[in-house]
Enzyme design. Structure first.
Site, mmCIF file in Angstrom:
data_model
loop_
_atom_site.group_PDB
_atom_site.id
_atom_site.type_symbol
_atom_site.label_atom_id
_atom_site.label_comp_id
_atom_site.label_asym_id
_atom_site.label_seq_id
_atom_site.Cartn_x
_atom_site.Cartn_y
_atom_site.Cartn_z
ATOM 1 C CB CYS A 105 46.321 34.182 43.379
ATOM 2 S SG CYS A 105 48.078 34.008 43.058
ATOM 3 C CD GLU A 161 43.383 32.796 50.313
ATOM 4 O OE1 GLU A 161 43.343 34.015 50.046
ATOM 5 O OE2 GLU A 161 43.907 31.955 49.551
ATOM 6 C CG HIS A 171 46.905 33.254 48.291
ATOM 7 N ND1 HIS A 171 45.874 32.572 47.677
ATOM 8 C CD2 HIS A 171 47.966 33.145 47.462
ATOM 9 C CE1 HIS A 171 46.304 32.070 46.540
ATOM 10 N NE2 HIS A 171 47.573 32.397 46.381
HETATM 11 N N1 GLN Z 1 48.963 30.080 38.463
HETATM 12 C C1 GLN Z 1 49.100 31.456 38.784
HETATM 13 C C2 GLN Z 1 50.543 31.872 38.991
HETATM 14 O O1 GLN Z 1 51.385 31.050 39.193
HETATM 15 C C3 GLN Z 1 48.275 31.800 40.001
HETATM 16 C C4 GLN Z 1 48.746 31.104 41.231
HETATM 17 C C5 GLN Z 1 47.727 31.175 42.331
HETATM 18 O O2 GLN Z 1 46.557 31.431 42.091
HETATM 19 N N2 GLN Z 1 48.132 30.910 43.539
HETATM 20 O O3 GLN Z 1 50.847 33.043 38.971
#
Ligand code: GLN
Length: 547
Positions: free
Chosen positions: A380, A521, A519
């Site tokens: 992310c 994970e 994600h």
């Molecule tokens: N802050 C970033 C976004 O909103 C990444 C979010 C995250 O890593 N879950 O896109």
């Protein structure tokens, strides 16, 4: 119709109720039953989405896009049952539902009270989907005696009373402190905790007692006698080397048998524990260790990256190596050379995160991994940082940045390779977001499909080109820069099915460098390690052999 097991805790918090619930779920599955696990949390936040990971640990996201408590992660990792939005509820959500109904006039002018309106709302929640499984396990967050928890305790008491006898049982977790001076395990706090439960009308059938020392038979009898529980239903829970030994450990102590006895299920189906025996074998029989750096901001509280830590462990199990994780605070080298902090690791992982703090350090970590040929997994925000790094240092877009940080820093001139997406497609529906939307729940959340390029490293790792993974973010990599970045060597190897949203990037000429917008994970399990984590650790093992 499901049988219900309500799990409560007493004496102190953090006894591992979530783990005990998850392990019991796994044991019931091993006996051939279907299960679902639920968490009822007494705090007043409507959901954990806006709670700080420093305070509350990770936010676990479900396929259907709910931001939930990290205990749902435990449940999934132990049972493989995908959690749903309806598996987690807080007092805040319950009260908000009740108040909404009150405003709508649903209560026909009645005086709204905790009993019955709030307790009914809780009972309605517990009932959801009860016909789908053999056992519904509901864990109540917090500790008996907490003020906020009372409506939940009252609701489960009523629930059991409403049902035919034998359909609900209560399991209570406590602590037996060890007093070194007298060399004794103390049962009094457990007695008091059960007394407190019984005062509110709940008589537990099963007691799970955390203890550092084996519980002598005499103490077990005493607990049984004073707490009105059968001796065989006083289950010891010792500290374990790995949480994944919990199902086997609880089985040895007789937990699943005690539960089946409490429901008078006889004869009890024999358990098939092969999956957990294999998991335990992979924990104990390893060959070598790899060192992985998690470069992030929330490094003080390990629970902030709970699922990542677990997924790395699963990756280790897939390769039969031990994974040593070290937390590295990226802020420290925001304006410094990261080499002294990152040398010696066999792989680098930059996890998700929010806000600008520490991001220059993460960009440096991505550069370090790229230039040194160290395996890198960016999740992310970690993917977005890798893209900014590529844009600035390889593709010649020296002012590359993210709109997320522009808001905070007020910078004016920059190239937003990561931008705030306000409209996208989910299934057949268009989703729109405005910058003015409230902070809670305005993100791209939950499971989305992605299509992987044939022949890419990720397609090889997944063993296919169609995947779906869970998301939780506001910002996206802008496809406007795709050509420039691909010409520089950063391939967009996974895209949303409509081709608008980059899901995965990878350096074509690097041993293992992958950034994912989602994600992975959250979907990894000890008995089914996520393919990206398994492959990432495999690459780390290769790196460890080179040095
Ligand atoms: N802050 C970033 C976004 O909103 C990444 C979010 C995250 O890593 N879950 O896109």
């Amino acid at each position: 119709m499901a049988r219900f097991i309500f799990i409560t805790g007493g004496v102190v918090s953090s006894l591992g109720k979530g783990l005990a619930s998850a392990a019991l779920g796994a044991l019931l599955q091993a006996r051939g039953f279907s299960v679902r696990l639920r968490k009822l949390d007494p705090y007043l936040n409507v959901d954990p989405g806006t709670m700080s990971p420093f305070e509350h640990g990770e936010v676990f996201v479900t396929d259907d896009g709910a931001e939930t408590d990290l205990d749902l992660g435990h449940y999934e990792r132990f049972t493989g049952v995908a959690a749903r939005a309806t598996d987690s509820v807080s007092s805040g959500r319950i009260y908000s539902n009740v108040l909404e109904k009150e405003r709508r006039g649903d209560y026909l002018g009645k005086t709204i009270q905790v009993i019955p309106h709030v307790t009914n709302e809780i009972k309605d929640f517990i009932r959801i989907g009860e016909d789908e499984v053999d056992f519904m396990l509901c864990e109540i967050g917090g500790t008996v005696g907490d003020i906020e928890g009372l409506p939940f305790f009252e609701a489960i008491r009523q629930f059991a009373q409403d049902r035919p006898r034998g359909q609900c049982i209560f399991m209570h977790l406590t602590l037996l402190p060890w007093i070194a001076a007298s060399g004794e395990l103390k049962t009094k706090p457990t007695q008091h905790s059960v007394k407190e439960l019984r005062a509110i009308g709940i008589a537990p059938e099963i007691l799970v007692c955390r203890s550092e020392q084996p519980i002598p038979d005499k103490e077990r009898e005493k607990i049984g006698l004073f707490c009105n529980v059968r001796k065989e239903s006083v289950i010891a829970a010792y500290d374990l080397k790995s949480i994944y030994e919990a199902p086997l450990a609880y089985h040895r102590e007789g937990l699943d048998q005690a539960v089946l006895d409490a429901f008078a299920i006889s004869p009890a189906p024999r358990p098939d524990l092969r999956v957990w025996q294999d998991v335990a074998d992979r924990i104990h029989n390893t060959d070598g260790t790899v060192k992985v750096a998690i470069v992030g901001k929330y490094t003080q509280l390990e629970d902030a990256y709970k699922s990542i830590k677990e997924a790395l462990t699963h990756g280790g199990m897939a390769n039969r190596v031990k994974v040593d994780v070290e937390w590295v605070d990226s802020e420290v080298f925001d304006s410094e050379d990261p080499a002294p902090y990152l040398e010696g690791f066999h792989a680098i992982l930059v996890p998700g995160g929010f806000g600008e703090r520490g991001t220059e350090g993460k960009i440096k970590a991505a550069q370090f991994a790229r230039t040194r040929g160290i395996p890198y997994l960016g999740i992310c925000l970690g993917m977005q940082m890798a893209v900014i790094e590529a844009a600035r240092n390889v593709a010649g877009l020296t002012a590359a940045g993210s709109e997320e940080f522009d808001h905070e820093a007020g910078a004016t001139r920059f190239e937003p390779v990561v931008y705030h997406l306000k409209e996208w497609v989910q299934g057949n529906e268009k989703v729109t977001r405005k910058p003015s939307d409230a902070k809670g729940g305005t993100m791209r959340l939950g499971a989305y499909d992605a299509v992987l390029s044939e022949g890419s490293r990720v397609a090889r790792a997944y063993g296919g080109t169609a995947i779906d993974e869970r998301h939780r973010h506001r910002y996206e990599v802008d496809t406007k820069y795709r050509e420039t970045l691909e010409a520089a060597g950063l391939k967009f190897s996974g895209m949303s099915p409509d081709g608008r949203l980059p899901e995965i990037v990878e350096w074509a000429d690097h041993p293992w460098f992958i950034g994912v917008q989602f994600h992975p994970e959250l979907k990894s399990k000890p008995f089914a390690p996520h393919p990206l984590f398994a492959d990432f650790i495999r690459a780390a093992v290769e790196t460890s052999r080179l040095v």
